[in-house]
Design a protein around this motif. Structure first.
Motif, PDB file in Angstrom:
ATOM      1  N   PRO A  24      -5.650   5.358   7.830  1.00  0.00           N
ATOM      2  CA  PRO A  24      -4.827   5.641   6.607  1.00  0.00           C
ATOM      3  C   PRO A  24      -3.281   5.326   6.799  1.00  0.00           C
ATOM      4  O   PRO A  24      -2.307   4.682   6.150  1.00  0.00           O
ATOM      5  N   ILE A  43       1.048  -1.295  -0.012  1.00  0.00           N
ATOM      6  CA  ILE A  43       0.013  -0.026   0.129  1.00  0.00           C
ATOM      7  C   ILE A  43       0.947   1.343  -0.057  1.00  0.00           C
ATOM      8  O   ILE A  43       1.628   1.501   0.869  1.00  0.00           O
ATOM      9  N   LEU A  78      -1.998   1.984   7.498  1.00  0.00           N
ATOM     10  CA  LEU A  78      -1.953   0.957   6.290  1.00  0.00           C
ATOM     11  C   LEU A  78      -0.952   1.407   5.262  1.00  0.00           C
ATOM     12  O   LEU A  78      -0.415   0.602   4.601  1.00  0.00           O
ATOM     13  N   THR A  79      -0.485   2.675   5.251  1.00  0.00           N
ATOM     14  CA  THR A  79       0.394   3.182   4.195  1.00  0.00           C
ATOM     15  C   THR A  79       1.852   2.549   4.335  1.00  0.00           C
ATOM     16  O   THR A  79       2.407   2.363   5.461  1.00  0.00           O
ATOM     17  N   LEU A 108     -12.365   2.867   3.348  1.00  0.00           N
ATOM     18  CA  LEU A 108     -10.794   3.403   3.112  1.00  0.00           C
ATOM     19  C   LEU A 108     -10.722   3.115   1.538  1.00  0.00           C
ATOM     20  O   LEU A 108     -10.932   1.877   1.155  1.00  0.00           O
ATOM     21  N   GLN A 146      -5.964   0.899  -7.582  1.00  0.00           N
ATOM     22  CA  GLN A 146      -6.959   1.433  -6.501  1.00  0.00           C
ATOM     23  C   GLN A 146      -7.936   0.451  -6.123  1.00  0.00           C
ATOM     24  O   GLN A 146      -8.794  -0.147  -6.630  1.00  0.00           O
ATOM     25  N   GLU A 181      -7.370   2.627  -1.045  1.00  0.00           N
ATOM     26  CA  GLU A 181      -5.788   2.386  -1.137  1.00  0.00           C
ATOM     27  C   GLU A 181      -5.336   2.467  -2.371  1.00  0.00           C
ATOM     28  O   GLU A 181      -5.972   2.022  -3.206  1.00  0.00           O
ATOM     29  N   GLU A 182      -4.140   2.762  -2.707  1.00  0.00           N
ATOM     30  CA  GLU A 182      -3.354   2.784  -3.895  1.00  0.00           C
ATOM     31  C   GLU A 182      -2.331   1.714  -3.636  1.00  0.00           C
ATOM     32  O   GLU A 182      -1.538   1.903  -2.743  1.00  0.00           O
ATOM     33  N   SER A 196     -11.745  -0.486   0.392  1.00  0.00           N
ATOM     34  CA  SER A 196     -11.722  -1.461   1.626  1.00  0.00           C
ATOM     35  C   SER A 196     -12.670  -1.151   2.979  1.00  0.00           C
ATOM     36  O   SER A 196     -12.551   0.081   3.230  1.00  0.00           O
ATOM     37  N   ASN A 233      -0.463   4.619  -0.689  1.00  0.00           N
ATOM     38  CA  ASN A 233      -1.120   5.434  -0.212  1.00  0.00           C
ATOM     39  C   ASN A 233      -2.658   5.032   0.260  1.00  0.00           C
ATOM     40  O   ASN A 233      -3.026   4.142  -0.204  1.00  0.00           O
ATOM     41  N   ALA A 234      -3.101   5.915   1.332  1.00  0.00           N
ATOM     42  CA  ALA A 234      -4.393   5.443   1.843  1.00  0.00           C
ATOM     43  C   ALA A 234      -5.162   6.580   2.370  1.00  0.00           C
ATOM     44  O   ALA A 234      -4.359   7.531   2.760  1.00  0.00           O
ATOM     45  N   TRP A 235      -6.495   6.723   2.143  1.00  0.00           N
ATOM     46  CA  TRP A 235      -7.223   7.794   2.659  1.00  0.00           C
ATOM     47  C   TRP A 235      -8.576   7.500   2.754  1.00  0.00           C
ATOM     48  O   TRP A 235      -8.867   6.230   2.362  1.00  0.00           O
TER      49      TRP A 235
END
Length: 351
Positions: free
Chosen positions: A238, A201, A241-242, A214, A227, A216-217, A230, A203-205
């Motif tokens: 976020p 992961i 997870l990043t 959320l 992308q 995630e990229e 979840s 990025n996450a937002w």
């Protein structure tokens, strides 16, 4: 009771088959020596296997030290069972058997096949591993097949929900409709249909319009990040997870979740009441983009899963973590090049 010479003869014959060598190359006097010397003689005759790695020699020593009497070998088998609880094979990635696997299989076969059923039940990982070896290697005429009772998933039949397991009416209802309503092939869906890959992961937002979701990229080794949406907002931030490794199904049909496109499914472990949920964790040695493998299960994944066939829904009931938190399909570990995928939640469902 087996003798050293008879044990070594089995090891030598199995190794020669594994390495495609003529067993007559083995000096007769080496059959009474230790396993390490026997292994060295066979390796010297093999043009395609020259190195004697420390890891292989560790298992050569295990085979040499394995007791030949039933009374004293069960503790050694339990040690091997613990070792196999976090790996599909002794060495390698599980796509083919190693020399170490062949040697140990040959050394312990007679002991395992003569165990009582209660003792066999205490060694599920050993039995699973041995079943894999005996199906991957051509040991015809060398070893008697060890039967293994494999778990099967039986989808619930309409009208039986809530009935106790021993209820006679429940048994009657399940027998006939199961033949009519549940095609036999539905019970045979393999995890190989899923393209499960290791991802990172990046990025996450938070989802812009759904508090429980959320976005995630995830890097799975493709030209662009994938992308994925979840339902993890309740369980992870976020930031948590990043830069985290995850495993995800990448051949689900892409679609929008609350107007945001999702191109995968991050696999997560959950306890019974769903109060604790976390993404499965690949080991640090796993490679981004590699496909998760399952020992003894081959097959090509679908290009894209067909939602109408409910393939995912029929496979996920067989995904769970074992008592040590190792992620499995029907008890077979999720394996990567760095080892198995795990979770801190033992005996969890995986979805």
């Amino acid at each position: 009771m087996a003798s050293v010479e008879s044990r070594n003869k089995l090891i030598a014959s199995a190794l020669c088959k594994h390495l495609s060598l003529d067993p007559s190359i083995i000096p007769a006097d080496s059959l009474g020596s230790d396993v390490k010397n026997l292994y060295s003689n066979i390796k010297a005759a093999s043009a395609n296997a020259v190195n004697q790695s420390d890891e292989v020699l560790k298992w050569v020593e295990f085979a040499e030290a394995f007791p030949l009497t039933l009374e004293s070998n069960f503790e050694n088998l339990k040690t091997l069972n613990d070792e196999l609880s976090v790996k599909s094979v002794l060495l390698g990635n599980g796509l083919k058997t190693s020399e170490a696997d062949v040697i140990v299989f040959s050394a312990i076969h007679s002991s395992v096949i003569n165990l009582s059923n209660p003792n066999k039940e205490k060694l599920p990982h050993v039995l699973r591993w041995m079943d894999y070896i005996q199906h991957k290697e051509d040991f015809v005429g060398l070893f008697e097949k060890i039967p293994l009772q494999k778990p099967e998933f039986e989808p619930p039949v309409n009208g039986t929900k809530g009935k106790p397991a021993g209820d006679k009416e429940s048994t009657k209802v399940k027998a006939k409709p199961a033949e009519k309503e549940v095609p036999e092939k539905d019970n045979e869906l393999s995890v190989s249909l899923l393209n499960i890959q290791v991802g990172l992961i990046r990025n996450a937002w938070k989802h812009p319009s759904a508090d429980s979701l959320l976005v995630e990229e995830i890097d799975v080794g493709e030209t662009k990040l994938r992308q994925v949406v979840s339902g993890l907002a309740k369980y992870c931030s976020p930031d948590e997870l990043t830069n985290r490794l995850v495993v995800l199904i990448t051949n689900v049909k892409p679609g929008k979740l609350r107007d945001v496109m999702s191109e995968g499914l991050v696999l997560c472990a959950s306890n019974e009441d769903h109060s604790k949920v976390e993404p499965l964790l690949p080991p640090q040695g796993a490679k981004i983009g590699e496909r998760v493998s399952f020992s003894g299960i081959d097959g090509k994944p679908e290009d894209v899963l067909n939602p109408k066939k409910k393939q995912l829904e029929k496979i996920t009931p067989n995904l769970f973590t074992d008592e040590k938190g190792v992620a499995t399909f029907k008890g077979i570990p999720f394996m990567t090049s760095g080892g198995p995928c795990t979770s801190s939640i033992a005996k969890a469902t995986i979805k």
